[in-house]
Design a protein around this motif. Structure first.
Motif, PDB file in Angstrom:
ATOM      1  N   GLU A 210      -0.102  12.141   0.318  1.00  0.00           N
ATOM      2  CA  GLU A 210       1.257  12.648   0.143  1.00  0.00           C
ATOM      3  C   GLU A 210       2.256  11.497   0.063  1.00  0.00           C
ATOM      4  OE1 GLU A 210       1.898  15.509   3.267  1.00  0.00           O
ATOM      5  OE2 GLU A 210       0.148  16.680   2.631  1.00  0.00           O
ATOM      6  N   ARG A 211       2.088  10.472   0.910  1.00  0.00           N
ATOM      7  CA  ARG A 211       2.988   9.305   0.853  1.00  0.00           C
ATOM      8  C   ARG A 211       2.818   8.580  -0.473  1.00  0.00           C
ATOM      9  NH1 ARG A 211       1.339   9.049   6.267  1.00  0.00           N
ATOM     10  NH2 ARG A 211      -0.337   7.575   5.787  1.00  0.00           N
ATOM     11  N   SER A 212       1.594   8.468  -0.947  1.00  0.00           N
ATOM     12  CA  SER A 212       1.325   7.813  -2.240  1.00  0.00           C
ATOM     13  C   SER A 212       2.040   8.533  -3.368  1.00  0.00           C
ATOM     14  CB  SER A 212      -0.177   7.810  -2.542  1.00  0.00           C
ATOM     15  OG  SER A 212      -0.874   7.069  -1.593  1.00  0.00           O
ATOM     16  N   ALA A 213       1.962   9.845  -3.365  1.00  0.00           N
ATOM     17  CA  ALA A 213       2.586  10.626  -4.425  1.00  0.00           C
ATOM     18  C   ALA A 213       4.103  10.487  -4.404  1.00  0.00           C
ATOM     19  CB  ALA A 213       2.178  12.090  -4.279  1.00  0.00           C
ATOM     20  N   ARG A 214       4.678  10.369  -3.232  1.00  0.00           N
ATOM     21  CA  ARG A 214       6.142  10.238  -3.137  1.00  0.00           C
ATOM     22  C   ARG A 214       6.626   8.877  -3.609  1.00  0.00           C
ATOM     23  NH1 ARG A 214       5.401  13.101   1.739  1.00  0.00           N
ATOM     24  NH2 ARG A 214       5.438  11.167   2.912  1.00  0.00           N
TER      25      ARG A 214
ATOM     26  N   ASP B 224       0.847  -1.193   0.000  1.00  0.00           N
ATOM     27  CA  ASP B 224       0.000   0.000   0.000  1.00  0.00           C
ATOM     28  C   ASP B 224       0.886   1.247   0.000  1.00  0.00           C
ATOM     29  OD1 ASP B 224      -1.733   2.092   0.541  1.00  0.00           O
ATOM     30  OD2 ASP B 224      -2.385   1.304   2.475  1.00  0.00           O
ATOM     31  N   VAL B 225       0.892   1.984  -1.107  1.00  0.00           N
ATOM     32  CA  VAL B 225       1.752   3.171  -1.215  1.00  0.00           C
ATOM     33  C   VAL B 225       1.372   4.284  -0.249  1.00  0.00           C
ATOM     34  CG1 VAL B 225       2.465   2.783  -3.610  1.00  0.00           C
ATOM     35  CG2 VAL B 225       0.392   4.098  -3.144  1.00  0.00           C
ATOM     36  N   SER B 226       0.211   4.184   0.371  1.00  0.00           N
ATOM     37  CA  SER B 226      -0.188   5.213   1.327  1.00  0.00           C
ATOM     38  C   SER B 226       0.148   4.849   2.775  1.00  0.00           C
ATOM     39  CB  SER B 226      -1.694   5.494   1.211  1.00  0.00           C
ATOM     40  OG  SER B 226      -2.445   4.412   1.716  1.00  0.00           O
ATOM     41  N   SER B 227       0.724   3.684   2.985  1.00  0.00           N
ATOM     42  CA  SER B 227       1.008   3.199   4.339  1.00  0.00           C
ATOM     43  C   SER B 227       2.081   4.033   5.034  1.00  0.00           C
ATOM     44  CB  SER B 227       1.457   1.742   4.279  1.00  0.00           C
ATOM     45  OG  SER B 227       1.858   1.288   5.560  1.00  0.00           O
ATOM     46  N   GLU B 228       1.996   4.096   6.340  1.00  0.00           N
ATOM     47  CA  GLU B 228       3.043   4.719   7.147  1.00  0.00           C
ATOM     48  C   GLU B 228       4.259   3.811   7.243  1.00  0.00           C
ATOM     49  OE1 GLU B 228       1.299   5.736  10.905  1.00  0.00           O
ATOM     50  OE2 GLU B 228       0.019   7.276  10.021  1.00  0.00           O
ATOM     51  N   ASP B 229       4.062   2.506   7.035  1.00  0.00           N
ATOM     52  CA  ASP B 229       5.138   1.523   7.119  1.00  0.00           C
ATOM     53  C   ASP B 229       5.929   1.522   5.817  1.00  0.00           C
ATOM     54  OD1 ASP B 229       6.330  -1.182   6.577  1.00  0.00           O
ATOM     55  OD2 ASP B 229       5.583  -1.585   8.604  1.00  0.00           O
ATOM     56  N   GLU B 230       7.214   1.786   5.907  1.00  0.00           N
ATOM     57  CA  GLU B 230       8.060   1.895   4.712  1.00  0.00           C
ATOM     58  C   GLU B 230       8.088   0.601   3.893  1.00  0.00           C
ATOM     59  OE1 GLU B 230      12.682   2.830   3.533  1.00  0.00           O
ATOM     60  OE2 GLU B 230      11.937   3.533   5.467  1.00  0.00           O
ATOM     61  N   THR B 231       8.096  -0.548   4.540  1.00  0.00           N
ATOM     62  CA  THR B 231       8.135  -1.831   3.833  1.00  0.00           C
ATOM     63  C   THR B 231       6.841  -2.048   3.043  1.00  0.00           C
ATOM     64  OG1 THR B 231       9.580  -2.758   5.515  1.00  0.00           O
ATOM     65  CG2 THR B 231       8.405  -4.324   4.119  1.00  0.00           C
ATOM     66  N   VAL B 232       5.723  -1.757   3.670  1.00  0.00           N
ATOM     67  CA  VAL B 232       4.419  -1.902   3.014  1.00  0.00           C
ATOM     68  C   VAL B 232       4.302  -0.895   1.867  1.00  0.00           C
ATOM     69  CG1 VAL B 232       1.912  -1.703   3.344  1.00  0.00           C
ATOM     70  CG2 VAL B 232       3.320  -2.828   5.073  1.00  0.00           C
ATOM     71  N   ARG B 233       4.777   0.317   2.096  1.00  0.00           N
ATOM     72  CA  ARG B 233       4.737   1.355   1.067  1.00  0.00           C
ATOM     73  C   ARG B 233       5.599   0.963  -0.133  1.00  0.00           C
ATOM     74  NH1 ARG B 233       5.729   5.134   4.334  1.00  0.00           N
ATOM     75  NH2 ARG B 233       7.926   5.493   3.862  1.00  0.00           N
ATOM     76  N   SER B 234       6.774   0.432   0.112  1.00  0.00           N
ATOM     77  CA  SER B 234       7.665  -0.008  -0.966  1.00  0.00           C
ATOM     78  C   SER B 234       7.046  -1.161  -1.758  1.00  0.00           C
ATOM     79  CB  SER B 234       9.013  -0.434  -0.378  1.00  0.00           C
ATOM     80  OG  SER B 234       9.866  -0.905  -1.381  1.00  0.00           O
ATOM     81  N   ALA B 235       6.409  -2.099  -1.059  1.00  0.00           N
ATOM     82  CA  ALA B 235       5.734  -3.211  -1.742  1.00  0.00           C
ATOM     83  C   ALA B 235       4.601  -2.686  -2.619  1.00  0.00           C
ATOM     84  CB  ALA B 235       5.210  -4.221  -0.724  1.00  0.00           C
ATOM     85  N   GLY B 236       3.893  -1.663  -2.142  1.00  0.00           N
ATOM     86  CA  GLY B 236       2.837  -1.045  -2.940  1.00  0.00           C
ATOM     87  C   GLY B 236       3.398  -0.413  -4.207  1.00  0.00           C
TER      88      GLY B 236
ATOM     89  N   PRO C 285      -4.869   3.339  -7.526  1.00  0.00           N
ATOM     90  CA  PRO C 285      -3.426   3.199  -7.372  1.00  0.00           C
ATOM     91  C   PRO C 285      -2.831   3.953  -6.192  1.00  0.00           C
ATOM     92  CG  PRO C 285      -3.879   4.817  -9.048  1.00  0.00           C
ATOM     93  CD  PRO C 285      -5.216   4.253  -8.609  1.00  0.00           C
ATOM     94  N   TYR C 286      -3.615   4.758  -5.488  1.00  0.00           N
ATOM     95  CA  TYR C 286      -3.055   5.633  -4.452  1.00  0.00           C
ATOM     96  C   TYR C 286      -3.207   5.081  -3.044  1.00  0.00           C
ATOM     97  CZ  TYR C 286      -7.967   6.857  -4.432  1.00  0.00           C
ATOM     98  OH  TYR C 286      -9.338   6.784  -4.410  1.00  0.00           O
ATOM     99  N   GLY C 287      -3.769   3.898  -2.892  1.00  0.00           N
ATOM    100  CA  GLY C 287      -3.923   3.306  -1.567  1.00  0.00           C
ATOM    101  C   GLY C 287      -4.998   2.252  -1.568  1.00  0.00           C
TER     102      GLY C 287
ATOM    103  N   THR D  82      -9.776   9.072   3.376  1.00  0.00           N
ATOM    104  CA  THR D  82      -8.321   8.916   3.392  1.00  0.00           C
ATOM    105  C   THR D  82      -7.688  10.219   3.879  1.00  0.00           C
ATOM    106  OG1 THR D  82      -8.455   7.380   1.540  1.00  0.00           O
ATOM    107  CG2 THR D  82      -6.312   8.368   1.973  1.00  0.00           C
ATOM    108  N   PRO D  83      -6.805  10.143   4.860  1.00  0.00           N
ATOM    109  CA  PRO D  83      -6.179  11.365   5.376  1.00  0.00           C
ATOM    110  C   PRO D  83      -5.204  11.970   4.354  1.00  0.00           C
ATOM    111  CG  PRO D  83      -5.344   9.433   6.543  1.00  0.00           C
ATOM    112  CD  PRO D  83      -6.403   8.954   5.606  1.00  0.00           C
ATOM    113  N   PRO D  84      -5.046  13.287   4.359  1.00  0.00           N
ATOM    114  CA  PRO D  84      -4.164  13.959   3.396  1.00  0.00           C
ATOM    115  C   PRO D  84      -2.729  13.432   3.399  1.00  0.00           C
ATOM    116  CG  PRO D  84      -5.518  15.570   4.531  1.00  0.00           C
ATOM    117  CD  PRO D  84      -5.749  14.254   5.209  1.00  0.00           C
ATOM    118  N   ASP D  85      -2.190  13.073   4.566  1.00  0.00           N
ATOM    119  CA  ASP D  85      -0.812  12.590   4.586  1.00  0.00           C
ATOM    120  C   ASP D  85      -0.668  11.250   3.864  1.00  0.00           C
ATOM    121  OD1 ASP D  85      -2.267  11.454   6.741  1.00  0.00           O
ATOM    122  OD2 ASP D  85      -0.437  11.044   7.856  1.00  0.00           O
ATOM    123  N   ALA D  86      -1.727  10.448   3.789  1.00  0.00           N
ATOM    124  CA  ALA D  86      -1.674   9.201   3.030  1.00  0.00           C
ATOM    125  C   ALA D  86      -1.540   9.491   1.534  1.00  0.00           C
ATOM    126  CB  ALA D  86      -2.916   8.353   3.298  1.00  0.00           C
TER     127      ALA D  86
END
Length: 132
Positions: free
Chosen positions: A127-131, A75-87, A110-112, A121-125
């Motif tokens: 932002e993480r997706s976009a990064r 999940d690219v919107s996750s706070e967890d870096e490993t989960v975000r990278s897998a997304g 595709p954003y979460g 979905t919170p705004p910071d999620a």
């Protein structure tokens, strides 16, 4: 006069899956009905016969639309870096599959994760997706 519309239909309207056998039966029917694009369900790029599916779309004269999804462990919107990278890897795989199949668009969520529990979905999620 028949309208000249660029419309799509999900393959699962006619077929239970996106196997080459199911697509061989469904794509010509959808093309004859006037559809120019056919939406595929989420596919595993490693388990997809890309060459065969691409040729089936070309023979039917329709363009595939690939679906991008995320999951609890990817999940690219996750706070967890490993989960975000897998997304991110999951999205890049869907994009590569779209290119390999001859698709000109990638749809889905595709954003979460679709429909997160607990509300919007919170705004910071986002932002993480976009990064990612």
């Amino acid at each position: 006069m028949t309208p000249d519309l660029d419309v799509a239909c999900h393959v699962n309207v006619l077929a239970p899956d996106a196997s080459p056998a199911s697509l061989a039966a469904a794509l010509p029917v959808l093309a004859d009905l006037g559809y120019r694009r056919v939406v595929l369900p989420p596919l595993d790029p490693a388990a997809t016969d890309v060459a065969r599916i691409r040729s089936l779309f070309a023979e039917a004269g329709v363009t595939p639309i690939v679906i991008a999804v995320q999951g609890p462990g990817a999940d690219v919107s996750s706070e967890d870096e490993t989960v975000r990278s897998a997304g991110g890897s999951l999205l890049r795989g869907a994009l590569d599959l779209a290119v390999a199949l001859g698709a000109d668009q990638l749809n889905g969520v595709p954003y979460g994760l679709f429909g997160p529990p607990g509300g919007p979905t919170p705004p910071d999620a986002f932002e993480r997706s976009a990064r990612e």
